[in-house]
Design an enzyme around this catalytic site. Sequence first.
Site, PDB file in Angstrom:
ATOM      1  N   HIS A 219     -18.274   1.892   7.501  1.00 50.48           N
ATOM      2  CA  HIS A 219     -17.256   2.471   6.618  1.00 50.48           C
ATOM      3  C   HIS A 219     -17.782   2.887   5.249  1.00 50.48           C
ATOM      4  O   HIS A 219     -17.012   3.063   4.315  1.00 50.48           O
ATOM      5  CB  HIS A 219     -16.078   1.509   6.480  1.00 50.48           C
ATOM      6  CG  HIS A 219     -15.431   1.181   7.784  1.00 50.48           C
ATOM      7  ND1 HIS A 219     -14.730   2.119   8.526  1.00 50.48           N
ATOM      8  CD2 HIS A 219     -15.410   0.042   8.514  1.00 50.48           C
ATOM      9  CE1 HIS A 219     -14.297   1.563   9.630  1.00 50.48           C
ATOM     10  NE2 HIS A 219     -14.689   0.300   9.659  1.00 50.48           N
TER      11      HIS A 219
ATOM     12  N   ARG B 217      -9.915   1.845   5.694  1.00 53.17           N
ATOM     13  CA  ARG B 217      -8.650   2.527   5.990  1.00 53.17           C
ATOM     14  C   ARG B 217      -8.593   3.953   5.445  1.00 53.17           C
ATOM     15  O   ARG B 217      -7.682   4.707   5.778  1.00 53.17           O
ATOM     16  CB  ARG B 217      -7.480   1.692   5.474  1.00 53.17           C
ATOM     17  CG  ARG B 217      -7.435   0.333   6.188  1.00 53.17           C
ATOM     18  CD  ARG B 217      -6.237  -0.481   5.775  1.00 53.17           C
ATOM     19  NE  ARG B 217      -4.981   0.170   6.142  1.00 53.17           N
ATOM     20  CZ  ARG B 217      -3.789  -0.312   5.851  1.00 53.17           C
ATOM     21  NH1 ARG B 217      -3.685  -1.430   5.176  1.00 53.17           N
ATOM     22  NH2 ARG B 217      -2.703   0.320   6.212  1.00 53.17           N
TER      23      ARG B 217
ATOM     24  N   PRO C 178      -6.426  -3.424  -3.722  1.00 46.76           N
ATOM     25  CA  PRO C 178      -6.913  -3.579  -5.095  1.00 46.76           C
ATOM     26  C   PRO C 178      -5.866  -3.158  -6.125  1.00 46.76           C
ATOM     27  O   PRO C 178      -5.314  -2.070  -6.047  1.00 46.76           O
ATOM     28  CB  PRO C 178      -8.130  -2.645  -5.173  1.00 46.76           C
ATOM     29  CG  PRO C 178      -8.296  -2.045  -3.837  1.00 46.76           C
ATOM     30  CD  PRO C 178      -7.170  -2.435  -2.953  1.00 46.76           C
ATOM     31  N   GLU C 179      -5.588  -4.054  -7.045  1.00 49.46           N
ATOM     32  CA  GLU C 179      -4.650  -3.771  -8.122  1.00 49.46           C
ATOM     33  C   GLU C 179      -5.457  -3.507  -9.393  1.00 49.46           C
ATOM     34  O   GLU C 179      -6.676  -3.610  -9.398  1.00 49.46           O
ATOM     35  CB  GLU C 179      -3.716  -4.969  -8.321  1.00 49.46           C
ATOM     36  CG  GLU C 179      -2.833  -5.281  -7.114  1.00 49.46           C
ATOM     37  CD  GLU C 179      -1.591  -4.392  -7.057  1.00 49.46           C
ATOM     38  OE1 GLU C 179      -1.411  -3.554  -7.963  1.00 49.46           O
ATOM     39  OE2 GLU C 179      -0.821  -4.540  -6.102  1.00 49.46           O
TER      40      GLU C 179
ATOM     41  N   LYS D  66      18.961   3.114 -17.785  1.00 45.46           N
ATOM     42  CA  LYS D  66      18.345   3.027 -16.457  1.00 45.46           C
ATOM     43  C   LYS D  66      19.132   2.052 -15.568  1.00 45.46           C
ATOM     44  O   LYS D  66      19.333   0.899 -15.931  1.00 45.46           O
ATOM     45  CB  LYS D  66      16.883   2.571 -16.575  1.00 45.46           C
ATOM     46  CG  LYS D  66      15.959   3.581 -17.247  1.00 45.46           C
ATOM     47  CD  LYS D  66      15.737   4.789 -16.344  1.00 45.46           C
ATOM     48  CE  LYS D  66      14.611   5.709 -16.798  1.00 45.46           C
ATOM     49  NZ  LYS D  66      14.527   5.995 -18.220  1.00 45.46           N
TER      50      LYS D  66
END
Length: 270
Positions: A91, A110, A2-3, A151
């Site tokens: 789960h 997980r 999931p983002e 950077k």
Amino acid sequence: MPELPEVETTRRGLEPLIVNRQIKSVHIYQNRLRWEIPSHLCDTLKNQAIKKISRRAKYLLIDFKLGQLVMHLGMSGSISVVPTSEPLKKHHHFELKLDNSMSMRFHDPRRFGSILWQRNNKQLNLLKNLGPEPLSYEFNDSSLYRASRGKKKNIKAFIMDSNIVVGVGNIYASESLFLAGISPKREAGKISRNRYQFLTQCIKKILADAINNGGTTLNDFSNVDGEPGYFAQVLSVYGRNNMPCNRCDGTIKRIIQNQRATYYCSKCQR
Ligand SMILES: [Zn+2]
């Protein structure tokens, strides 16, 4: 995984189902997630009302009078609201039973997700030092440009750094750079102000589109148990190794940068 758009979609889906509801009871079926679920939640949250649900980076924040429940979906987590009478799955690790015979359940095969608690005015360390939200005004081309000066890291790693901006995951970094026409290999400190201006707009557009697409999967949110809306994105480069570029006659390449796969077109991304 999931983002940010999936997390925001989850937040929008949960909001009408849980806000203003009261917790009847709290059940921890497996406390060993990424960190241990605090056992005091069973007492702390009992009979408390849910006041609000918000999001910071990929954390869902659920407000109670005494503090906030801080939830992260990790690699495989999902949250659903279903009738309490529905059988639990293997789960399901955490459940809030609500006062309307419905339950909010956390499912995570997980177990890299997390469920934590922060008291009012005592922010968890993991929420400190987060950069601005990508869709907020605080994330803009001048702040991004300023942060980039000096950077040496590549631009993809730079925009994925959560101190710079939160929520630009691996997929969205590749897609944003494609839309902006910037090579992912370019050094962050050597990109012009004009290009940062466009890149900022591209990042906002890619994430906003993903969230809006996710919104269309919300209709049957409350019926979905375990797998709510990780939606298939329309992707221009990500996962399209060796396929034709949809903007020029080039071919999409896959390279590894900072141990992550990057997809780009070497012809139209400079
Ligand atoms: Zn191209």
